[in-house]
Write an enzyme that holds these catalytic residues in place. Structure first.
Site, mmCIF file in Angstrom:
data_model
loop_
_atom_site.group_PDB
_atom_site.id
_atom_site.type_symbol
_atom_site.label_atom_id
_atom_site.label_comp_id
_atom_site.label_asym_id
_atom_site.label_seq_id
_atom_site.Cartn_x
_atom_site.Cartn_y
_atom_site.Cartn_z
ATOM 1 N N ASP A 200 0.824 -1.169 0.131
ATOM 2 C CA ASP A 200 0.086 0.016 -0.110
ATOM 3 C C ASP A 200 1.035 1.296 -0.051
ATOM 4 O OD1 ASP A 200 -1.451 2.354 0.708
ATOM 5 O OD2 ASP A 200 -2.665 1.231 2.378
ATOM 6 N N GLN A 203 1.170 6.431 1.118
ATOM 7 C CA GLN A 203 1.960 7.552 1.644
ATOM 8 C C GLN A 203 3.169 7.478 1.383
ATOM 9 O OE1 GLN A 203 0.618 9.654 3.660
ATOM 10 N NE2 GLN A 203 -1.229 9.019 4.010
ATOM 11 N N LYS A 226 -2.928 12.038 -2.996
ATOM 12 C CA LYS A 226 -1.905 12.568 -2.171
ATOM 13 C C LYS A 226 -0.393 12.910 -2.597
ATOM 14 C CE LYS A 226 -3.856 9.230 1.165
ATOM 15 N NZ LYS A 226 -4.589 9.959 2.248
ATOM 16 N N CYS A 364 -7.761 6.760 10.675
ATOM 17 C CA CYS A 364 -8.265 5.542 9.923
ATOM 18 C C CYS A 364 -7.329 4.425 10.267
ATOM 19 C CB CYS A 364 -8.294 5.732 8.510
ATOM 20 S SG CYS A 364 -9.891 6.602 8.057
HETATM 21 N N1 PLP Z 1 -3.912 3.471 2.731
HETATM 22 C C1 PLP Z 1 -2.765 4.689 3.450
HETATM 23 C C2 PLP Z 1 -1.720 4.225 4.087
HETATM 24 C C3 PLP Z 1 -3.525 5.795 3.578
HETATM 25 O O1 PLP Z 1 -2.819 6.661 4.228
HETATM 26 C C4 PLP Z 1 -4.844 6.091 2.952
HETATM 27 C C5 PLP Z 1 -5.432 7.384 3.052
HETATM 28 O O2 PLP Z 1 -5.124 8.204 4.084
HETATM 29 C C6 PLP Z 1 -5.413 5.103 2.159
HETATM 30 C C7 PLP Z 1 -4.850 3.839 2.134
HETATM 31 C C8 PLP Z 1 -6.596 5.330 1.626
HETATM 32 O O3 PLP Z 1 -6.671 6.062 0.493
HETATM 33 P P1 PLP Z 1 -7.788 6.713 -0.283
HETATM 34 O O4 PLP Z 1 -8.811 7.354 0.780
HETATM 35 O O5 PLP Z 1 -7.181 7.791 -1.146
HETATM 36 O O6 PLP Z 1 -8.349 5.679 -0.884
#
Ligand code: PLP
Length: 406
Positions: A200, A203, A226, A364
């Site tokens: 993932d 970030q 981001k 989150c």
């Molecule tokens: N994974 C990580 C590490 C994140 O920081 C985020 C969003 O803050 C996401 C996944 C989800 O990203 P999105 O809301 O752009 O789908």
């Protein structure tokens, strides 16, 4: 280091405003970054000059728009150094990319009792899609624990890996702590047991150069917003041998070759996973964002942000009773903290009155907050347009709020 922050800041018109009568200092970049005019203009250009639905048109505008969309895919490919552009699937963002993977990989390869490894510091979007599979298929989720600095405990990861493991899914960089995970080691250890790995990168891509071939990861996901790009667009990279074997995610137009009530055949990559009219203006905007960061240079961005991180950490240490969460050796420009027992929400609200935008709460990442037994933190995350002067204002602001509560 050759970086002209004043001229970079001019690319971001939103930063020129005042909030509650104070100049805006935006420190919520891990949630989303602001957009340079280069990105805004690229999207505007789509709608003012060549908007047309892509792929199926024979007319001029459709061809121009299709070309721009496919050019954006190649930009993403080169940006993460994927071997083929058809290994890049446009999605709505990281969340959708992980849901796509959970659904399609899950449908094709997972059965009751199979295990997936994630970590304690994952964002909910890399937890909940797997929990849905836990419910629907009876898979089992295993969790790599972290130490007090917010680093993954790799010896525990070794113990979790087994012949039951069917996928490892971990963050490149933690959104709540900033920890940069040793993903190459994680990937190599999984591959030693022929287990595929999803990273993932939500970030990461805005802070460090990513090379999916050198990493040898099987899947890599990220969001455009981001990375100074638009919202609603992101990408899933997948090795073609996996993507070819996976069931489609959504059904609809464009993802098919032929449709008949006696049976439907699916399109080739990447279209098999892009049902319906995609967000082509978003993809083109993302392409412009990639151009933007590449023009500055990711190494230059990384070095500057590291300088900001070190400066802010040193300055914040002067705040009495501050406690940092996430003190890993390898960190991106994210600082999570609490001061005394001031609730993060109160701290954030009062900082906002000073024009200082930070994020507060669980970010989150509730399982991570559970680990630290806290409701949440205050998080300041830095991007290419932040300055040391802004950080000075932040530190001053935090000191003022803590005096207020003393
Ligand atoms: N994974 C990580 C590490 C994140 O920081 C985020 C969003 O803050 C996401 C996944 C989800 O990203 P999105 O809301 O752009 O789908």
């Amino acid at each position: 280091m050759s970086i002209d922050i004043e001229s970079i800041r001019k690319d971001f018109p939103i930063l020129e405003q005042t909030v509650h009568g104070k100049p805006l200092a935006y420190f919520d970049n891990a949630a989303t970054t602001q957009k340079p005019t280069q990105v805004i203009d690229a999207i505007s250009e789509v709608y003012t000059t060549y908007n047309s639905n892509i792929h199926r048109g024979v007319h001029h505008l459709s061809n121009v728009c299709t070309q721009a969309y496919e050019d954006a895919r190649v930009k993403v490919q080169k940006f993460i150094n994927a071997g083929n552009s058809h290994e890049v699937i446009f999605t709505r963002g990281t969340t959708e990319a992980i849901n796509l993977l959970a659904t399609s990989f899950g449908e094709s390869f997972l059965k009751k009792g199979d295990e997936i490894i994630v970590s304690q510091l994952e964002h909910h979007s890399n937890i909940v899609p797997w929990q849905l599979l836990e419910k629907s298929k009876g898979i089992v989720i295993k969790v790599i624990p972290i130490n007090e600095n917010g680093e993954l405990i790799l010896e525990e990861y070794d113990k979790l890996l087994s012949e039951k493991t069917k996928l490892v899914a971990v963050a490149h960089i933690s959104n709540a702590l900033g920890t940069i995970n040793p993903i190459k080691t994680i990937i190599d250890k999984a591959h030693a047991l022929s287990v595929p790995v999803m990273i993932d990168g939500a970030q990461a891509v805005q802070h460090v150069a990513v090379d999916v071939q050198a990493l040898d990861c099987d899947f890599y996901v990220f969001s455009g917003h981001k990375l100074y790009g638009p919202t609603g667009i992101g990408a899933l990279f997948g090795k073609e041998e996996w993507l070819n074997k996976m069931e489609p995610y959504h059904g609809g137009g464009e993802m098919i070759k032929t449709v008949s009530f006696s049976g439907t055949t699916f399109n080739e990559l990447p279209f098999k996973f892009e049902a319906g009219t995609p967000d082509y203006s978003g993809a083109i905007g993302l392409g412009a964002a990639i151009d933007y960061v590449q023009n500055i240079g990711l190494d230059v961005i990384a070095a500057y942000e590291h300088e900001l991180l070190e400066y802010a950490t040193e300055q914040l240490k002067q705040v009495p009773n501050i406690k940092f969460y996430g003190t890993a050796k390898e960190k991106a420009s994210v600082i999570s903290f609490m001061v005394n027992n001031i609730h993060p929400f109160d701290m954030g609200t009062l900082l906002d009155k000073m024009g200082l935008a930070v994020r507060t709460g669980h970010h989150c990442a509730q399982p991570l907050m559970e680990h630290y037994q806290i409701p949440g933190t205050v998080r300041a995350s830095f991007a290419i347009y932040n300055t040391k002067e802004e950080i000075d204002r932040l530190v001053e602001g935090i000191k003022r709020v803590s005096l207020l509560f003393a």
